[in-house]
Design a protein around this motif. Structure first.
Motif, PDB file in Angstrom:
ATOM      1  N   TYR A 153      60.496  78.249 -18.601  1.00 51.24           N
ATOM      2  CA  TYR A 153      59.654  77.478 -17.672  1.00 51.24           C
ATOM      3  C   TYR A 153      60.438  77.112 -16.413  1.00 51.24           C
ATOM      4  O   TYR A 153      59.986  77.333 -15.289  1.00 51.24           O
ATOM      5  N   THR A 154      61.639  76.562 -16.607  1.00 52.07           N
ATOM      6  CA  THR A 154      62.430  76.131 -15.451  1.00 52.07           C
ATOM      7  C   THR A 154      62.700  77.299 -14.514  1.00 52.07           C
ATOM      8  O   THR A 154      62.517  77.198 -13.306  1.00 52.07           O
ATOM      9  N   ASP A 155      63.127  78.417 -15.095  1.00 46.78           N
ATOM     10  CA  ASP A 155      63.474  79.557 -14.247  1.00 46.78           C
ATOM     11  C   ASP A 155      62.241  80.133 -13.556  1.00 46.78           C
ATOM     12  O   ASP A 155      62.306  80.524 -12.400  1.00 46.78           O
ATOM     13  N   GLY A 156      61.131  80.197 -14.268  1.00 49.86           N
ATOM     14  CA  GLY A 156      59.960  80.843 -13.696  1.00 49.86           C
ATOM     15  C   GLY A 156      59.168  79.929 -12.792  1.00 49.86           C
ATOM     16  O   GLY A 156      58.850  80.281 -11.657  1.00 49.86           O
ATOM     17  N   VAL A 157      58.864  78.748 -13.298  1.00 49.69           N
ATOM     18  CA  VAL A 157      57.943  77.880 -12.568  1.00 49.69           C
ATOM     19  C   VAL A 157      58.667  77.033 -11.530  1.00 49.69           C
ATOM     20  O   VAL A 157      58.238  76.945 -10.387  1.00 49.69           O
ATOM     21  N   MET A 158      59.779  76.400 -11.932  1.00 50.80           N
ATOM     22  CA  MET A 158      60.446  75.513 -10.988  1.00 50.80           C
ATOM     23  C   MET A 158      61.333  76.297 -10.025  1.00 50.80           C
ATOM     24  O   MET A 158      61.353  76.039  -8.842  1.00 50.80           O
ATOM     25  N   ASN A 159      62.106  77.257 -10.557  1.00 48.19           N
ATOM     26  CA  ASN A 159      63.049  77.958  -9.692  1.00 48.19           C
ATOM     27  C   ASN A 159      62.465  79.231  -9.094  1.00 48.19           C
ATOM     28  O   ASN A 159      63.093  79.872  -8.275  1.00 48.19           O
ATOM     29  N   LEU A 160      61.276  79.619  -9.561  1.00 50.97           N
ATOM     30  CA  LEU A 160      60.553  80.751  -9.012  1.00 50.97           C
ATOM     31  C   LEU A 160      61.311  82.068  -9.114  1.00 50.97           C
ATOM     32  O   LEU A 160      61.153  82.948  -8.283  1.00 50.97           O
ATOM     33  N   ASN A 161      62.145  82.191 -10.173  1.00 51.85           N
ATOM     34  CA  ASN A 161      62.789  83.485 -10.427  1.00 51.85           C
ATOM     35  C   ASN A 161      61.926  84.216 -11.444  1.00 51.85           C
ATOM     36  O   ASN A 161      62.203  84.207 -12.637  1.00 51.85           O
ATOM     37  N   LEU A 162      60.867  84.841 -10.957  1.00 53.72           N
ATOM     38  CA  LEU A 162      59.889  85.393 -11.891  1.00 53.72           C
ATOM     39  C   LEU A 162      60.480  86.501 -12.751  1.00 53.72           C
ATOM     40  O   LEU A 162      60.148  86.622 -13.916  1.00 53.72           O
ATOM     41  N   GLY A 163      61.370  87.297 -12.180  1.00 50.27           N
ATOM     42  CA  GLY A 163      61.934  88.404 -12.944  1.00 50.27           C
ATOM     43  C   GLY A 163      62.710  87.937 -14.164  1.00 50.27           C
ATOM     44  O   GLY A 163      62.430  88.353 -15.286  1.00 50.27           O
ATOM     45  N   THR A 164      63.687  87.040 -13.965  1.00 50.93           N
ATOM     46  CA  THR A 164      64.488  86.587 -15.105  1.00 50.93           C
ATOM     47  C   THR A 164      63.637  85.807 -16.088  1.00 50.93           C
ATOM     48  O   THR A 164      63.831  85.915 -17.294  1.00 50.93           O
ATOM     49  N   SER A 165      62.686  85.039 -15.555  1.00 50.95           N
ATOM     50  CA  SER A 165      61.829  84.279 -16.456  1.00 50.95           C
ATOM     51  C   SER A 165      60.987  85.221 -17.307  1.00 50.95           C
ATOM     52  O   SER A 165      60.820  85.011 -18.513  1.00 50.95           O
ATOM     53  N   ALA A 166      60.481  86.288 -16.700  1.00 53.98           N
ATOM     54  CA  ALA A 166      59.683  87.259 -17.452  1.00 53.98           C
ATOM     55  C   ALA A 166      60.542  87.931 -18.515  1.00 53.98           C
ATOM     56  O   ALA A 166      60.097  88.134 -19.651  1.00 53.98           O
ATOM     57  N   ALA A 167      61.783  88.256 -18.153  1.00 56.43           N
ATOM     58  CA  ALA A 167      62.674  88.873 -19.129  1.00 56.43           C
ATOM     59  C   ALA A 167      62.886  87.937 -20.317  1.00 56.43           C
ATOM     60  O   ALA A 167      62.869  88.353 -21.475  1.00 56.43           O
TER      61      ALA A 167
END
Lengths: 452, 297
Positions: free
Chosen positions: B257-271
């Motif tokens: 959640y933190t990586d994808g939603v807050m930090n907007l790193n969609l790639g790593t969050s998806a991984a």
């Protein structure tokens, strides 16, 4: 709502002179406005939007509260990806780097004004504010609104109980620590705390002591900046906080704005917080405004040149495009521009400033408020602006502001590392070294993702 | 599993069965398969927050995640957290269920009250605990400090972990309680009476008769609880600690959640999501295999 938007797009496709009368019959054009201010500030802000709605009949601002600043930012970005972005979004200062690099997601204010022929006199704005939201050549990218800076609030009753002079707030860190020790000895549970820990204790601290947050003038010079928060002055300061935490004179109030609650409840004697917290403190702190002291942030006397000016925080309004493959009509842009011109009026700027404690953004508004005698009746209300101009007002590359991409994430990293240092798991030097190492990864990723 | 009956057996055409299945299929496709495929697709990309530029990076996101020491720490933390939550929730629920199964006055009221917490949303549950244990404004938080215990979960990682474990487990006790109670009630009285006649004391009866007969229920609950602790405790952590202090309560799901939603790193969050997806699949497969075997003993 949806049908109206479709109608608007159709109207935009038709020639402009024909479009205007058609719209007049269809009711006002709705301009969606997302903001991140909780009560009481949110209510005051929406009141201003309502004033605009009542001042004319062509446009209607539809305000909606979208949670905290970071949540509002995320919501707006997600909405943009889905093609349903709001017309105007309030974005906090750490999102500035991200928004500046957002390309066609945003509609720069200078473009907006040029296209609609509406003018706003940005020369009247405080240089610190103008510089923060403009390109290197001075073109404005966003509409400044609620700019704040961090100041020190203190509880006068607690000062009296500890035998301290409530009219003599500590000016330096040495004096602050001595005062906190006396407060502690007098049985005050939380002698000192802070809200927005990295903003007040790293970002503002660096500006006041003319230390770099990052290379390339804190990122104003380009996307290639690298963090420098592990400089000796910063490490020394984190050490002071660790020592104060150990002796019980400093309490970590939590991340982001969480610390505000401890001062608002009357438990903390001193807090470093946003000047915009004034509205809440005046309403909530036991004893009200007469029990609250306002002072500038302290500094270390032996750092050459200190104190310099502090930097701004708070938020600005950004005009957004609807989505990656969707555009807005000229009429919608005109509505946004008129709203911006409305809030740039001295009386609105002055109203917002005196109601909330945010900065008076224009010189005209500042003079107007000063002439009204507001600062004589409300001692301390001019502390934020005086602190912004401290040090003679010549800004250096370290005191202009911060423009780093992914700074929301970098702040969280710094908070994590500071927390681990305060827990005793690592030294101040390690905490700031780790912040730099982890933060630079974020900066490089941002640079890579945003390289054209 | 028995082979399904041929469609023509029950329905004349193909249209009606398809139409009847359609809503469920649509829900599954739209809400499960589509996002899963999206996550898989995004895990190979790197893009800016606004989705204006993207490029294919192959397995780089996975490599980044799996070599990130903070992610690996989060993995171990999640295992510790999940084991503690499942263990605590199961033990307490079993104890309460055994007590409620006895013939006591007001048993019905007692049972109803125990089931209530399950109706509380995780985030609400977390806020209740937050208000009780906040070091400065919480009732118990202040009490603990008054007793001389330095309680400050905002700064002390171990205390923060303890608090999120208790809050998460509390939420799950009711659910486990219902299942354990049902399991206990399905144990034939005659077996227990026979054991009692043979001279087995209550403790011995519990461990030699009741507990083995409950084991399928217990195993099912263990899997459900682990899954809950892994994936459904986001609300609790978000409301109480936001993963802090430091990274003391950052679990894998919170990290994604933190990586994808807050930090907007969609790639790593998806991984990370894809890795989590693989974990769920493995966990579910293990459950089915083991339970199938257990049920037909």
């Amino acid at each position: 709502m949806k049908r109206r938007t479709l109608g608007l797009t159709a109207a935009a496709l038709a020639s402009a002179p024909l479009a205007a009368p058609a719209l007049a019959q269809g009711g006002p054009v709705e301009i969606s406005f997302w903001h991140g201010l909780a009560q009481p500030l949110g209510g005051i802000l929406e009141g201003i939007a309502n004033q605009f709605n009542e001042s004319q009949r062509r446009y209607r601002i539809v305000s909606s509260f979208r949670g905290s600043y970071p949540e509002t930012m995320v919501a707006a970005i997600a909405a943009f990806r889905a093609g349903t972005a709001p017309h105007i979004v309030q974005m906090f200062e750490v999102g500035t780097g991200t928004m500046m690099a957002a390309g066609r997601a945003i509609k720069p204010v200078h473009e907006l004004l040029a296209e609609t022929g509406i003018s706003i006199n940005f020369d009247d704005y405080l240089p610190a504010v103008r510089g923060y939201y403009s390109l290197a050549d001075g073109r404005m990218m966003a509409m400044p609104f609620n700019s704040s800076t961090a100041i020190m609030f203190y509880n006068k009753e607690a000062f009296r109980r500890a035998g301290l002079d409530p009219e003599q707030p500590p000016a330096t860190w040495a004096a602050l620590r001595a005062a906190a020790q006396r407060l502690r000895a007098a049985g005050i549970e939380v002698p000192m705390t802070t809200a927005w820990p990295t903003w007040t204790q790293v970002e503002q601290f660096s500006a006041i002591h003319n230390q770099p947050i990052a290379t390339l003038d804190n990122g104003f010079g380009g996307l290639g900046a690298e963090l420098r928060v592990n400089n000796p002055v910063q490490v020394r300061h984190l050490n002071t906080l660790i020592e104060m935490s150990r002796e019980g004179t400093f309490r970590w109030g939590g991340r982001d704005g969480a610390g505000d609650a401890i001062f608002a409840s009357g438990q903390a004697a001193i807090i470093h917080a946003s000047s915009g917290a004034r509205a809440r403190f005046v309403r909530e702190v036991p004893g009200g405004v007469s029990n609250i002291g306002f002072a500038m942030l302290p500094y270390y006397e032996d750092v050459p040149g200190a104190p310099f000016n502090s930097i701004i925080g708070g938020a600005a309004f950004w005009a957004m495009n609807r989505g990656p493959n969707a555009t807005r009509s000229a009429e919608e842009f005109r509505g946004i521009a008129e709203f911006f011109a409305f809030i740039a009026q001295p009386r609105i700027v002055a109203f917002w400033h005196t109601e909330t404690g945010f900065l008076p953004l224009t010189r005209t508004a500042f003079e107007q408020v000063r002439a009204s005698g507001f600062y004589d009746q409300n001692p301390g209300a001019d502390i934020p602006i005086r602190q912004l101009l401290r040090g003679g007002g010549q800004m250096t590359g370290n005191t202009r502001g911060i423009r780093l991409g992914g700074f929301v994430e970098i702040r969280v990293i710094m908070q994590e590392e500071m927390e681990r240092a305060l827990q005793g798991q690592q030294t101040a030097q390690q905490a700031m070294d780790n912040s730099v190492a982890r933060g630079n990864v974020v900066l490089r990723n941002f640079e890579r993702a945003n390289r054209a | 599993m028995s082979a399904p009956a041929p469609a023509s057996f029950l329905f004349r055409g193909r249209l009606l069965p398809l139409a009847l299945l359609a809503p469920q299929l649509a829900v599954t496709l739209i809400f499960f398969y589509w996002p899963a495929v999206q996550a898989l697709y995004q895990s190979f990309l790197r893009e800016d927050a606004f989705g204006l530029s993207r490029h294919f990076v192959g397995l780089e996101n996975f490599a980044d995640v799996l070599t990130d020491p903070t992610w690996l720490q989060a993995l171990w933390r999640t295992i510790l957290f999940s084991t503690a939550v499942a263990g605590l929730a199961l033990t307490v629920a079993l104890f309460l269920a055994v007590q409620a199964d006895k013939h006591i006055r007001g048993a019905a009221t007692y049972k109803t009250l125990l089931i209530w917490p399950y109706a509380v949303a995780p985030a609400v549950a977390a806020v209740l605990w937050l208000f009780m244990f906040h070091p400065h404004i919480g009732l118990f938080g202040r009490m603990l400090n008054g007793l001389g215990i330095a309680w400050d979960y905002k700064l002390r990682g171990d205390q923060a972990m303890l608090l999120v474990i208790i809050a998460s487990a509390w939420k799950q006790v009711s659910y486990n309680f219902i299942f354990f109670l049902a399991g206990l009630q399905s144990i034939p009285r005659s077996v227990l009476e026979a054991a009692a006649i043979d001279g087995a004391r209550p403790m011995r009866r519990f461990w030699t008769v009741v507990f083995p007969l409950l084991s399928p229920t217990a195993f099912f609950l263990l899997v459900v609880n682990l899954t809950y602790a892994f994936f459904d405790t986001f609300g609790v952590i978000h409301a109480i600690t936001q993963g802090g202090p430091g990274k003391a309560t950052e679990t894998l799901i919170y990290r994604a959640y933190t990586d994808g939603v807050m930090n907007l790193n969609l790639g790593t969050s998806a991984a990370q999501s894809v890795i989590l997806m693989v974990m769920v699949i493995v966990l579910t497969m293990a459950q089915f295999r083991f339970i199938e075997r257990k049920v037909h003993y």
